[in-house]
Design a protein around this motif. Sequence first.
Motif, mmCIF file in Angstrom:
data_model
loop_
_atom_site.group_PDB
_atom_site.id
_atom_site.type_symbol
_atom_site.label_atom_id
_atom_site.label_comp_id
_atom_site.label_asym_id
_atom_site.label_seq_id
_atom_site.Cartn_x
_atom_site.Cartn_y
_atom_site.Cartn_z
ATOM 1 N N PRO A 300 45.105 52.655 46.172
ATOM 2 C CA PRO A 300 46.256 51.918 45.646
ATOM 3 C C PRO A 300 45.996 50.416 45.664
ATOM 4 O O PRO A 300 45.437 49.875 46.624
ATOM 5 N N VAL A 301 46.386 49.747 44.595
ATOM 6 C CA VAL A 301 46.211 48.294 44.476
ATOM 7 C C VAL A 301 47.461 47.691 43.847
ATOM 8 O O VAL A 301 48.296 48.394 43.276
ATOM 9 N N THR A 302 47.554 46.370 43.944
ATOM 10 C CA THR A 302 48.593 45.624 43.236
ATOM 11 C C THR A 302 47.916 44.517 42.428
ATOM 12 O O THR A 302 46.840 44.037 42.787
ATOM 13 N N VAL A 303 48.555 44.133 41.329
ATOM 14 C CA VAL A 303 48.031 43.038 40.521
ATOM 15 C C VAL A 303 48.326 41.730 41.254
ATOM 16 O O VAL A 303 49.487 41.363 41.452
ATOM 17 N N TYR A 304 47.264 41.018 41.649
ATOM 18 C CA TYR A 304 47.418 39.788 42.433
ATOM 19 C C TYR A 304 47.458 38.555 41.541
ATOM 20 O O TYR A 304 48.246 37.641 41.766
ATOM 21 N N ALA A 305 46.594 38.514 40.540
ATOM 22 C CA ALA A 305 46.541 37.348 39.655
ATOM 23 C C ALA A 305 45.969 37.738 38.313
ATOM 24 O O ALA A 305 45.168 38.678 38.209
ATOM 25 N N MET A 306 46.371 36.998 37.248
ATOM 26 C CA MET A 306 45.858 37.217 35.902
ATOM 27 C C MET A 306 45.679 35.856 35.232
ATOM 28 O O MET A 306 46.555 34.993 35.330
ATOM 29 N N ARG A 307 44.542 35.699 34.547
ATOM 30 C CA ARG A 307 44.310 34.442 33.832
ATOM 31 C C ARG A 307 43.515 34.742 32.570
ATOM 32 O O ARG A 307 42.385 35.236 32.646
ATOM 33 N N ALA A 308 44.114 34.435 31.399
ATOM 34 C CA ALA A 308 43.472 34.695 30.112
ATOM 35 C C ALA A 308 42.748 33.447 29.626
ATOM 36 O O ALA A 308 43.065 32.320 30.029
ATOM 37 N N ASP A 309 41.753 33.674 28.746
ATOM 38 C CA ASP A 309 41.070 32.542 28.120
ATOM 39 C C ASP A 309 41.425 32.483 26.633
ATOM 40 O O ASP A 309 42.226 33.281 26.136
ATOM 41 N N ALA A 310 40.829 31.547 25.921
ATOM 42 C CA ALA A 310 41.174 31.341 24.508
ATOM 43 C C ALA A 310 40.777 32.516 23.635
ATOM 44 O O ALA A 310 41.365 32.730 22.565
ATOM 45 N N SER A 311 39.801 33.310 24.053
ATOM 46 C CA SER A 311 39.342 34.443 23.246
ATOM 47 C C SER A 311 40.252 35.659 23.371
ATOM 48 O O SER A 311 40.096 36.626 22.633
ATOM 49 N N GLY A 312 41.178 35.627 24.306
ATOM 50 C CA GLY A 312 42.072 36.767 24.502
ATOM 51 C C GLY A 312 41.689 37.636 25.677
ATOM 52 O O GLY A 312 42.474 38.488 26.102
ATOM 53 N N LYS A 313 40.484 37.444 26.200
ATOM 54 C CA LYS A 313 40.083 38.198 27.398
ATOM 55 C C LYS A 313 40.833 37.669 28.610
ATOM 56 O O LYS A 313 41.258 36.508 28.638
ATOM 57 N N CYS A 314 40.967 38.529 29.600
ATOM 58 C CA CYS A 314 41.765 38.152 30.769
ATOM 59 C C CYS A 314 41.052 38.570 32.054
ATOM 60 O O CYS A 314 40.543 39.696 32.149
ATOM 61 N N ALA A 315 41.018 37.668 33.018
ATOM 62 C CA ALA A 315 40.486 37.981 34.347
ATOM 63 C C ALA A 315 41.643 38.480 35.209
ATOM 64 O O ALA A 315 42.624 37.758 35.417
ATOM 65 N N VAL A 316 41.541 39.726 35.671
ATOM 66 C CA VAL A 316 42.585 40.330 36.490
ATOM 67 C C VAL A 316 42.039 40.546 37.894
ATOM 68 O O VAL A 316 40.933 41.065 38.067
ATOM 69 N N VAL A 317 42.814 40.139 38.879
ATOM 70 C CA VAL A 317 42.431 40.327 40.281
ATOM 71 C C VAL A 317 43.421 41.295 40.920
ATOM 72 O O VAL A 317 44.638 41.053 40.907
ATOM 73 N N PHE A 318 42.903 42.406 41.441
ATOM 74 C CA PHE A 318 43.719 43.399 42.135
ATOM 75 C C PHE A 318 43.545 43.217 43.646
ATOM 76 O O PHE A 318 42.426 42.978 44.116
ATOM 77 N N ARG A 319 44.610 43.373 44.366
ATOM 78 C CA ARG A 319 44.567 43.268 45.829
ATOM 79 C C ARG A 319 44.683 44.657 46.437
ATOM 80 O O ARG A 319 45.532 45.457 46.035
ATOM 81 N N CYS A 320 43.836 44.927 47.424
ATOM 82 C CA CYS A 320 43.844 46.230 48.104
ATOM 83 C C CYS A 320 43.844 46.008 49.609
ATOM 84 O O CYS A 320 43.164 45.100 50.121
ATOM 85 N N ILE A 321 44.598 46.840 50.325
ATOM 86 C CA ILE A 321 44.638 46.738 51.781
ATOM 87 C C ILE A 321 44.170 48.031 52.444
ATOM 88 O O ILE A 321 44.261 48.175 53.656
ATOM 89 N N GLU A 322 43.683 48.972 51.636
ATOM 90 C CA GLU A 322 43.141 50.210 52.214
ATOM 91 C C GLU A 322 41.684 49.969 52.588
ATOM 92 O O GLU A 322 40.918 49.405 51.811
ATOM 93 N N ASN A 323 41.310 50.393 53.800
ATOM 94 C CA ASN A 323 39.981 50.076 54.296
ATOM 95 C C ASN A 323 39.256 51.291 54.851
ATOM 96 O O ASN A 323 39.870 52.194 55.408
ATOM 97 N N SER A 324 37.966 51.284 54.660
ATOM 98 C CA SER A 324 37.040 52.224 55.298
ATOM 99 C C SER A 324 35.680 51.549 55.231
ATOM 100 O O SER A 324 35.475 50.595 54.472
#
Length: 434
Positions: A300-324
């Motif tokens: 399970p993750v949550t969307v932490y941040a999103m940032r698009a550029d001029a071309s329409g592509k987007c950098a998405v950062v997901f946050r996760c707190i599940e560990n192993s």
Amino acid sequence: MKGQKKRPVKARTEWRVRRIMIIALIAVLVCGGIYEIYALNQNPIRVEPALEETVTEKVGASAFIFRDEQCIHADLSAYSVPFVQDGDRVSGNGVIAANFSDAGSAMRYAQLLELREEYDRLSALATGTEYSSVRVSALMDGASDGLCALLQQTDTGNIAEAEAAENTFLEKETALEIAVDEDVNISAKLSELSKDIRAQEASVGSYQTVTTGLDSSGYFFSKTDGYEDVIPYADAGSLTVSTLEAALQTLPVSSTGGKIVKSFSWYIAAVVDSQTAEKLSHIRGSLRINFPQAGLGEVPVTVYAMRADASGKCAVVFRCIENSSALLQLRKEDIEIIFGKTTGYRVPLSAVRIVTKETGEGDDKTQEQLRGVYVLRGNVVSFRRINPVYAGEDYILSAPYYKEDGSNDSSYLGLYEEIITEGKDLYAGAVVYR
């Protein structure tokens, strides 16, 4: 002929009528059979069972995983004995290993650690617990469960959890041994172990302890992959497409000494197209990400941040707190962003029919268009409505339909019903053959 009684005219007439009716009935049956054979050859019926199927709505992407981690610049010799395993949590400036001058001393010290561990285990077991009053069957079940847990943890590759499971199994196995064997004497075993420990301590010699050299506590890993400093942990909220694409192309930098993962939360960064970014922007709460090549399942993750550029592509950062320990070793991975899963009965599009249902009488008569399929129950055709929840290229998924009282509505398609996928002149109540 004399003496032979003639039938009355009325009786002879009735007999002729019955004979004609019997012949006519036989003719109808013969014609009906011929027609059924003809209809069978001219109208072949094909059926397909309604089976449950789950469709996953997902999008693939290449991801870079980064954490709050710091490399350890420790001086580990060729003859080091580790005190911690990968995935273990260590305190600030905690001791992680011991350096020896030769292989023999290192081996003897490793054996000493095993003896001390066995001594502590038996000491805890001999704290006055009386096993003679415990049911042996319960102890056998406990040992069996402990063995199963050990095997499961061993298969996962989680070293820390596997060691904990091993210790639990050994305790249960020893408890069972005590209960069924009166000759088991823990005191004698402890005395023997104590003697062995003293002898081993005398043979080890001197050594130098190695610490993390870091003020922060965290999860220890003996190896680094060279990507620890590519994306700073503090930049998770402002990551750009160009930075992320450069990170995915970066080559590792060699380093030694291990590392500490300091924060419980970690990030999965991926470049997605504008359509995927639009869907992600409307998600509230958590979604799941799968690592198909790593074989670790979904997290399970949550969307932490999103940032698009001029071309329409987007950098998405997901946050996760599940560990192993396995998750904390991921770096560059192909991921699947799971938006949702839909389950229903698979229905070929070729089988879907529209029928008209009339209700009411006179001026109140109305017509309703019903979408559904014909199903075969024995040799009789029935109509079942469908409740579409997903549409594929050549099929749809139909979900069960429930009434207000929670009961299943039998007028809708059910599991394992035989859907007629091919046939002519179909209608509810028709009798067909296969």
